[in-house]
Design a protein around this motif. Structure first.
Motif, short mmCIF file in Angstrom:
data_model
loop_
_atom_site.label_atom_id
_atom_site.label_comp_id
_atom_site.label_asym_id
_atom_site.label_seq_id
_atom_site.Cartn_x
_atom_site.Cartn_y
_atom_site.Cartn_z
N ILE A 273 30.84 40.30 34.09
CA ILE A 273 31.11 40.58 32.68
C ILE A 273 32.48 41.21 32.47
CG2 ILE A 273 30.33 41.89 30.67
CD1 ILE A 273 27.50 41.73 31.80
N ARG A 274 32.82 42.20 33.28
CA ARG A 274 34.11 42.88 33.11
C ARG A 274 34.53 43.51 34.43
NH1 ARG A 274 30.51 46.15 30.26
NH2 ARG A 274 31.14 45.07 28.36
N THR A 275 35.81 43.87 34.48
CA THR A 275 36.36 44.54 35.65
C THR A 275 37.23 45.71 35.21
OG1 THR A 275 37.75 44.29 37.62
CG2 THR A 275 38.33 42.96 35.72
N GLY A 276 37.25 46.74 36.04
CA GLY A 276 38.15 47.85 35.79
C GLY A 276 39.54 47.53 36.32
N THR A 277 40.36 48.56 36.44
CA THR A 277 41.71 48.37 36.95
C THR A 277 41.68 47.82 38.37
OG1 THR A 277 42.46 50.24 35.62
CG2 THR A 277 43.91 49.51 37.40
N ARG A 278 42.51 46.81 38.62
CA ARG A 278 42.58 46.21 39.96
C ARG A 278 43.68 46.89 40.78
NH1 ARG A 278 43.66 40.41 37.82
NH2 ARG A 278 43.19 41.24 35.74
N HIS A 279 43.38 47.11 42.04
CA HIS A 279 44.38 47.64 42.98
C HIS A 279 44.47 46.68 44.15
CE1 HIS A 279 44.37 51.60 40.92
NE2 HIS A 279 43.08 51.34 40.74
N CYS A 280 45.64 46.61 44.76
CA CYS A 280 45.85 45.68 45.86
C CYS A 280 46.46 46.43 47.05
CB CYS A 280 46.76 44.54 45.43
SG CYS A 280 46.91 43.20 46.63
#
Length: 430
Positions: A273-280
């Motif tokens: 449904i949704r995602t928070g902040t992405r980090h790589c």
């Protein structure tokens, strides 16, 4: 000059747990050890790199170690249990399911969100009398001598919010300052490094179905996709892909990213449904095979940075911490047992081997660090080998390898002994 029994550089998970564990030990006179912890960032507003938005998996055995150290109550209210683990291979039928009930356990492990636990540990450090917390500051320089290490802090050093002394000595300096460890760089110990040519995308995601405390590890051609259960029905995503693919995925908007994730993971938890902040984060193996030197030792990511495929990085670091606390306890016990009786004028001969051992049996001395090294080298080498092999085997779309690992998963699912071995490995049992 002020002297500390132990100085720890780095207040992340490994450093904070080590300081709190050591603070419970006492000298023969009943006084607690004097411990200094040096940290350059406060764990506030996600500024501390060790307490960012990520989550970590705490294996069942690690939960036991935290209980033994008296620290599990700090973690318990923030811990989401893992009751089931499903391991599968995308595009193939191979699958293994592990359930805590099969082992009469409440959970196979737990998931801890780093930012909240960072706040809890920071407050506990401030409230522990045996620990002097210098934060925010960093070590400006340090020098090893036969009996001690002399440490000089930067001019901006603070001790629990007030001006602190800038220079002191210690019997043992611990580098718990992560994979870019300043202590490790100055020691210049031999390292073993390998670039997996992969990156891990980390994010918190919401799915249509509740995870029901299930964890998933799904292998794809480019690397594993892992979902760990979190609070409020969310899941912690760790998605390992090639560096080029990671760059593409990070550039996508939220809807397109979730669509790509859906294709890789499937519908085991319904729609994303949704995602928070992405980090790589780039993925590399970086280990120091012999992570100790004269009165200095490295623990956690400063000693070994692993591929996240098995989710065992913190668990390995925690075993470092527990072993170092145990060797410190044994050193104090040895000194207490061999101390002359009060008022006694009997002193051992300088040629007496017991006297020589007594001279070396101090915190950070040769005997203690040698015992620590012997206790930790096998475990470290074993887990580094396992995670590296898994990363290479399960990040490959070669038809023969794919068929072999798919067959392996099917055999493991059918063979109780092999399945139990996988379960014990997941729980951190040795």
């Amino acid at each position: 000059m002020t002297h500390y029994d132990v100085v720890i550089n780095g207040g992340g998970m490994a450093g904070a747990v080590l300081a709190l564990g050591l603070s419970q030990l006492k000298h023969s006179n009943g006084l607690a050890l004097r411990i200094a912890l040096i940290e350059k960032s406060r764990p506030e507003h996600n500024l501390h790199p060790g307490f960012d938005a990520r989550s970590i998996a705490i294996a069942g055995h690690s939960q036991y170690l935290l209980q033994q150290l008296g620290l599990w109550p700090l973690f318990a209210e923030l811990a989401t249990p893992i009751t089931d683990i499903q391991v599968s291979d995308r595009g193939h039928f191979g699958q293994v399911n592990l359930q805590a009930t099969d082992y009469n356990l409440p959970a196979l492990g737990y998931v801890i969100e780093l930012n909240p636990i960072g706040q809890v540990l920071y407050q506990q450090l401030l409230q522990t009398p045996a620990i002097d917390l210098f934060c925010p500051t960093h070590i400006q320089s340090w020098q090893q001598a036969q009996d001690a290490v002399t440490i000089t802090l930067s001019d901006s050093s603070e001790k629990q919010g007030a001006a602190g002394h800038r220079q002191f000595t210690t019997g043992l300096l611990v580098g718990a300052d992560g994979n870019h460890s300043a202590i490790s760089r100055q020691l210049n110990l031999p390292r073993r490094q390998f670039d997996y040519q992969q990156s891990a995308i980390i994010a918190n995601v919401q799915t249509a179905q509740h995870h029901q405390h299930r964890a998933f590890e799904r292998f794809t051609a480019q690397g594993p996709v892992a979902l760990l259960p979190m609070s409020q029905g969310r899941s912690s995503l760790v998605w390992c892909v090639s560096n080029a693919r990671a760059e593409q995925l990070m550039a996508l908007n939220e809807d397109d990213f979730l669509s790509e994730l859906q294709q890789a993971f499937g519908y085991r938890l319904g729609r994303f449904i949704r995602t928070g902040t992405r980090h790589c984060y780039p993925l590399v193996l970086d280990e120091v095979p012999k992570p100790w030197h004269h009165r200095v030792v490295l623990v956690g990511n400063a000693a070994h940075l692993l591929h996240p495929i098995a989710g065992q990085g913190f668990n390995l670091g925690l075993r470092d911490v527990a072993a170092l606390i145990e060797q410190t306890r044994q050193t104090l016990s040895f000194a207490r047992t061999n101390a002359p009786a009060p008022g006694s004028s009997n002193k051992p001969s300088l040629n007496d081997s017991a006297c020589s051992e007594q001279a070396l049996a101090n915190i950070g001395g040769y005997q203690m660090l040698s015992r620590y090294g012997q206790a930790r080298q096998g475990d470290q080498a074993n887990l580094v080998g396992i995670t590296s092999a898994l990363a290479l085997l399960f990040s490959n779309n070669d038809p023969l390898l794919a068929a072999g690992r798919n067959m392996g998963l099917n055999i493991m699912a059918a063979c109780g002994a092999l399945k139990h071995t996988l379960a014990w490995q997941a729980m951190g049992k040795r």
